[in-house]
Design a protein around this motif. Structure first.
Motif, short mmCIF file in Angstrom:
data_model
loop_
_atom_site.label_atom_id
_atom_site.label_comp_id
_atom_site.label_asym_id
_atom_site.label_seq_id
_atom_site.Cartn_x
_atom_site.Cartn_y
_atom_site.Cartn_z
N SER A 1 -25.10 83.24 -20.39
CA SER A 1 -24.13 84.25 -20.77
C SER A 1 -24.57 84.97 -22.05
N TYR A 2 -23.84 85.99 -22.42
CA TYR A 2 -24.11 86.72 -23.66
C TYR A 2 -24.02 85.77 -24.86
N ARG B 1 -35.05 89.27 -22.08
CA ARG B 1 -34.93 89.42 -20.64
C ARG B 1 -36.19 90.06 -20.03
N THR C 1 -18.30 90.52 -26.54
CA THR C 1 -17.58 90.19 -25.31
C THR C 1 -16.22 89.54 -25.57
N GLN D 1 -22.87 86.37 -16.15
CA GLN D 1 -24.04 85.52 -16.38
C GLN D 1 -25.27 86.10 -15.69
N ASP E 1 -29.59 93.63 -16.65
CA ASP E 1 -29.21 92.30 -17.15
C ASP E 1 -28.34 92.42 -18.40
N TYR F 1 -27.13 83.67 -25.29
CA TYR F 1 -28.23 84.40 -25.95
C TYR F 1 -27.97 84.53 -27.45
N LEU G 1 -24.57 91.10 -19.03
CA LEU G 1 -24.25 90.19 -20.12
C LEU G 1 -23.16 90.76 -21.01
N SER G 2 -23.26 92.04 -21.33
CA SER G 2 -22.28 92.67 -22.22
C SER G 2 -20.89 92.77 -21.59
#
Length: 204
Positions: free
Chosen positions: A150-151, A60, A23, A118, A109, A154, A113-114
């Motif tokens: 967010s990404y 997820r 990202t 959020q 999801d 994770y 994220l990608s």
């Protein structure tokens, strides 16, 4: 120990803050998905990204599955779509459909994220996106939230959960060395090790 956990948290925070990921907006020469490499350690960018995406998808899927298993509306829809006949087969079909719905939600999801958006850890009626009608094409009305993970969050969790704790630090050294080499020809981290010994005599 608490000191070990604190050191790991600092290490993972450093890895997410100072290394690029999928990202990241800025581009550079060399490795693009640096944080993903710290986690997966694969030879190609595609493999690193695929490995991380798969792990996030699983992270997820579990909370999404728990949500749909407790949603009476979704359960009713699954029963209506499922087969009729003997009770065990009906129940199995319902649970398989609910699992498929949770998987589809997890795909959405991951897409959010990608894209830098959020995603709430636990879903609600207002934040759920996937409907049974969209399962075949894995499309749904995607919803953005103001508060969630967010990404990068994770990625930090995945870094912290690595079983081989030293691996991420060795990979950090690989990335740092490669980045500096692109500016300083012939640079090597092995030439940067420094040690010293000191002896002090004190008298009172």
């Amino acid at each position: 120990s608490s000191s070990g956990i604190k050191a790991e948290l600092m290490g993972t925070a450093y890895g997410v803050k100072y290394f690029r990921n999928y990202t990241s907006k800025e581009k550079k020469k060399g490795l693009q998905y640096e944080t993903e490499y710290l986690i997966a350690g694969k030879e190609s960018e595609k493999e690193n990204l695929g490995s991380v995406f798969s792990k996030i998808l699983l992270m997820r899927f579990l909370p999404n599955l728990i949500y749909v298993q407790g949603d009476t509306v979704k359960q009713g829809q699954a029963e209506a779509l499922g087969i009729t006949g003997i009770v065990p087969a009906v129940k199995l079909a319902k649970h398989l459909l609910l699992a498929a719905l949770a998987y589809g939600e997890s795909i959405l999801d991951l897409r959010n994220l990608s894209e830098g958006k959020q995603v709430p850890l636990w879903k609600s009626k207002d934040t759920w996106q996937m409907e049974f009608a969209g399962l075949s094409s894995l499309t749904g009305r995607r919803k953005s939230v103001k508060k969630g993970l967010s990404y990068k969050d994770y990625l930090q969790v995945l870094l912290f959960l690595q079983t081989e704790k030293q691996e991420k630090y060795l990979r950090m050294m690989d990335v740092i060395e490669d980045n500096i080499k692109r500016k300083v020809r012939g640079f090597s981290l092995k030439d940067c090790y420094v040690s010293f010994e000191a002896e002090t005599i004190m008298s009172l």
